[in-house]
Design an enzyme around this catalytic site. Structure first.
Site, PDB file in Angstrom:
ATOM      1  N   LYS A  41       0.816  -1.269  -0.158  1.00  0.00           N
ATOM      2  CA  LYS A  41      -0.015  -0.073   0.075  1.00  0.00           C
ATOM      3  C   LYS A  41       0.780   1.356  -0.033  1.00  0.00           C
ATOM      4  CE  LYS A  41       0.905   1.299   4.528  1.00  0.00           C
ATOM      5  NZ  LYS A  41       1.609   2.576   4.741  1.00  0.00           N
ATOM      6  N   PRO A  49       9.632  -4.312  -0.104  1.00  0.00           N
ATOM      7  CA  PRO A  49      10.912  -3.992   0.879  1.00  0.00           C
ATOM      8  C   PRO A  49      10.091  -3.785   2.129  1.00  0.00           C
ATOM      9  CG  PRO A  49      10.855  -2.693  -1.082  1.00  0.00           C
ATOM     10  CD  PRO A  49       9.616  -3.272  -1.110  1.00  0.00           C
ATOM     11  N   GLN A 107      10.258  -2.204   6.315  1.00  0.00           N
ATOM     12  CA  GLN A 107      10.741  -0.830   6.777  1.00  0.00           C
ATOM     13  C   GLN A 107      10.616   0.267   5.784  1.00  0.00           C
ATOM     14  OE1 GLN A 107      14.450  -1.351   9.442  1.00  0.00           O
ATOM     15  NE2 GLN A 107      12.687  -0.984  10.925  1.00  0.00           N
ATOM     16  N   ALA A 108       9.685   0.061   4.787  1.00  0.00           N
ATOM     17  CA  ALA A 108       9.451   1.132   3.799  1.00  0.00           C
ATOM     18  C   ALA A 108       8.172   1.896   3.985  1.00  0.00           C
ATOM     19  CB  ALA A 108       9.623   0.291   2.640  1.00  0.00           C
ATOM     20  N   GLY A 109       7.159   1.614   4.710  1.00  0.00           N
ATOM     21  CA  GLY A 109       6.198   2.303   4.645  1.00  0.00           C
ATOM     22  C   GLY A 109       5.191   1.661   3.559  1.00  0.00           C
ATOM     23  N   LEU A 110       5.555   0.550   3.028  1.00  0.00           N
ATOM     24  CA  LEU A 110       4.444  -0.040   2.341  1.00  0.00           C
ATOM     25  C   LEU A 110       3.618  -0.941   2.611  1.00  0.00           C
ATOM     26  CD1 LEU A 110       7.572  -0.543  -0.505  1.00  0.00           C
ATOM     27  CD2 LEU A 110       5.578   1.078  -0.628  1.00  0.00           C
ATOM     28  N   GLY A 126       4.081  -4.008   3.910  1.00  0.00           N
ATOM     29  CA  GLY A 126       4.380  -5.503   3.536  1.00  0.00           C
ATOM     30  C   GLY A 126       4.029  -6.333   4.607  1.00  0.00           C
ATOM     31  N   SER A 161       1.906  -5.926   7.073  1.00  0.00           N
ATOM     32  CA  SER A 161       0.409  -5.856   7.501  1.00  0.00           C
ATOM     33  C   SER A 161      -0.380  -6.633   6.164  1.00  0.00           C
ATOM     34  CB  SER A 161       0.318  -4.286   7.346  1.00  0.00           C
ATOM     35  OG  SER A 161       1.011  -3.737   8.544  1.00  0.00           O
ATOM     36  N   SER A 162       0.205  -6.255   5.013  1.00  0.00           N
ATOM     37  CA  SER A 162      -0.686  -7.116   4.038  1.00  0.00           C
ATOM     38  C   SER A 162      -0.361  -8.701   4.179  1.00  0.00           C
ATOM     39  CB  SER A 162      -0.141  -6.504   2.709  1.00  0.00           C
ATOM     40  OG  SER A 162      -0.298  -7.445   1.600  1.00  0.00           O
ATOM     41  N   ASP A 201      -2.233  -0.769  10.386  1.00  0.00           N
ATOM     42  CA  ASP A 201      -2.381  -0.957   8.927  1.00  0.00           C
ATOM     43  C   ASP A 201      -3.279  -2.259   8.331  1.00  0.00           C
ATOM     44  OD1 ASP A 201      -0.996   1.438   8.943  1.00  0.00           O
ATOM     45  OD2 ASP A 201       0.705   0.666   8.302  1.00  0.00           O
TER      46      ASP A 201
HETATM   47  O1  C5P Z   1       0.060  -0.559  15.034  1.00  0.00           O
HETATM   48  P1  C5P Z   1       1.356  -0.811  14.888  1.00  0.00           P
HETATM   49  O2  C5P Z   1       1.802  -2.124  15.377  1.00  0.00           O
HETATM   50  O3  C5P Z   1       1.723  -1.078  13.398  1.00  0.00           O
HETATM   51  O4  C5P Z   1       2.229   0.265  15.342  1.00  0.00           O
HETATM   52  C1  C5P Z   1       3.751   0.195  15.601  1.00  0.00           C
HETATM   53  C2  C5P Z   1       4.078   1.665  16.316  1.00  0.00           C
HETATM   54  O5  C5P Z   1       3.853   2.495  15.497  1.00  0.00           O
HETATM   55  C3  C5P Z   1       3.252   1.831  17.673  1.00  0.00           C
HETATM   56  O6  C5P Z   1       3.811   1.031  18.547  1.00  0.00           O
HETATM   57  C4  C5P Z   1       3.293   3.330  17.899  1.00  0.00           C
HETATM   58  O7  C5P Z   1       4.597   3.313  18.220  1.00  0.00           O
HETATM   59  C5  C5P Z   1       3.432   3.834  16.438  1.00  0.00           C
HETATM   60  N1  C5P Z   1       2.307   4.303  15.904  1.00  0.00           N
HETATM   61  C6  C5P Z   1       1.547   5.349  16.311  1.00  0.00           C
HETATM   62  N2  C5P Z   1       0.440   5.699  15.884  1.00  0.00           N
HETATM   63  C7  C5P Z   1      -0.100   4.991  14.809  1.00  0.00           C
HETATM   64  C8  C5P Z   1       0.296   3.904  14.364  1.00  0.00           C
HETATM   65  C9  C5P Z   1       1.716   3.502  14.772  1.00  0.00           C
HETATM   66  O8  C5P Z   1       2.143   6.036  17.099  1.00  0.00           O
HETATM   67  N3  C5P Z   1      -1.604   5.547  14.487  1.00  0.00           N
END
Ligand code: C5P
Length: 283
Positions: free
Chosen positions: A9, A91, A93-96, A98, A100-101, A133
């Protein structure tokens, strides 16, 4: 065996609207599935196992696929084992999105393999326990997400775009990026207005997490400048980085830091099926 595509995404825009008492942040973001996929093979089995083509991906209980299997077993109360093989292309740690998908795809696969003990709405709600996500992937591929990301408002896809995703040779940790955020420095953009602009085809791209990501990694800011200098009209980080979306007529010059790049478009799934690359919307 069931084989499914597990898509990446992007966040076409991402506003951070508040800090919460539980340590998370409230967001307002337009999420879109793109045509960059992992492939996952699933077989019901006597016991659970996970293998992956990428040796840097952990295949133990910390992997979101294993967490999704455990969650599904708890929620439906059925005993089963699952053998999973993950072909990793997205990839990390990219914000994509992966990981979560992969988790969402696993929940979908288990529901198929076990005769639909859950509704799609159940899967969406349960999946929020796995990560902020994950629920988005149970939309049809375009959604306006709020709360910590888990409140999903499905939308019609914006007009199709072909663009580049560029991933630097380093990743960023989501919690570390959020920790760098300075609220008083954020532009007070109205996310509902950005949403209306995007859906009309005038992509209003921005990401409130860019500045904190640049504070963590100044190379990333340089890379954005280089990409803008090479002709792209808009270069914006996705999620908590480190990948960029690059729109317009630019050219990517491969370098030590810009080794991985993908030309992608928007993808939406059809009712009753998972994401299928042969069914991308026409250009
Ligand atoms: O929900 P997820 O496990 O992906 O989030 C990882 C970390 O990212 C959380 O522990 C938090 O530090 C940060 N996060 C946040 N606000 C969000 C999503 C993630 O601060 N809306």
């Amino acid at each position: 065996m069931l084989t499914l595509k597990s898509p990446a995404k992007v966040n076409l825009f991402l506003r951070v609207v508040g800090r919460r008492a539980d340590g998370y942040h409230n967001l307002a973001s337009l999420f879109q599935v793109i045509s960059l996929f992992d492939v996952i093979h699933f077989v019901l089995n006597d016991f659970d196992s996970l293998t992956c083509t990428d040796p840097t991906i952990p295949t133990d209980a910390s992997n979101l696929i294993c967490k999704a299997v455990k969650l599904f077993r708890q929620k439906v109360g059925i005993n089963f084992g699952l053998r999973v093989h993950l072909e990793k292309n997205i990839p990390h740690q990219a914000g994509l999105g992966g990981g979560s998908s992969n988790a969402a795809t696993t929940l979908w696969a288990l529901n198929e393999l076990l005769g639909h003990p859950a509704t799609i709405d159940d899967l969406l709600h349960w999946s929020a326990e796995l990560g902020s996500d994950v629920p988005f992937f149970f939309s049809h591929g375009t959604a306006y997400c709020t709360g910590r990301g888990e409140i999903v408002r499905p939308l019609q896809p914006p007009p199709q775009k072909l663009f580049w995703v560029v991933k630097p040779d380093f990743g960023l940790s989501t919690p570390h990026v959020f920790q760098q955020l300075q609220f008083d420095k954020l532009l007070q953009r109205d996310p509902e207005r950005s949403l209306a602009e995007c859906l009309s085809g005038n992509l209003s791209l921005f990401n409130d997490l860019e500045e904190p990501a640049f504070a963590l990694s100044p190379e990333l800011e340089l890379m954005k400048k280089e990409l803008l200098g090479s002709g792209f009209s808009s270069v914006v980080m996705t999620g908590s980085g480190s990948a960029f979306m690059c729109f317009g007529e630019g050219k990517i010059i491969p370098s030590e830091t810009t080794k991985r790049f993908f030309e992608v478009n928007f993808v939406n799934r059809e009712v009753g099926s998972w994401y299928n690359p042969t069914k991308t919307l026409s250009q």
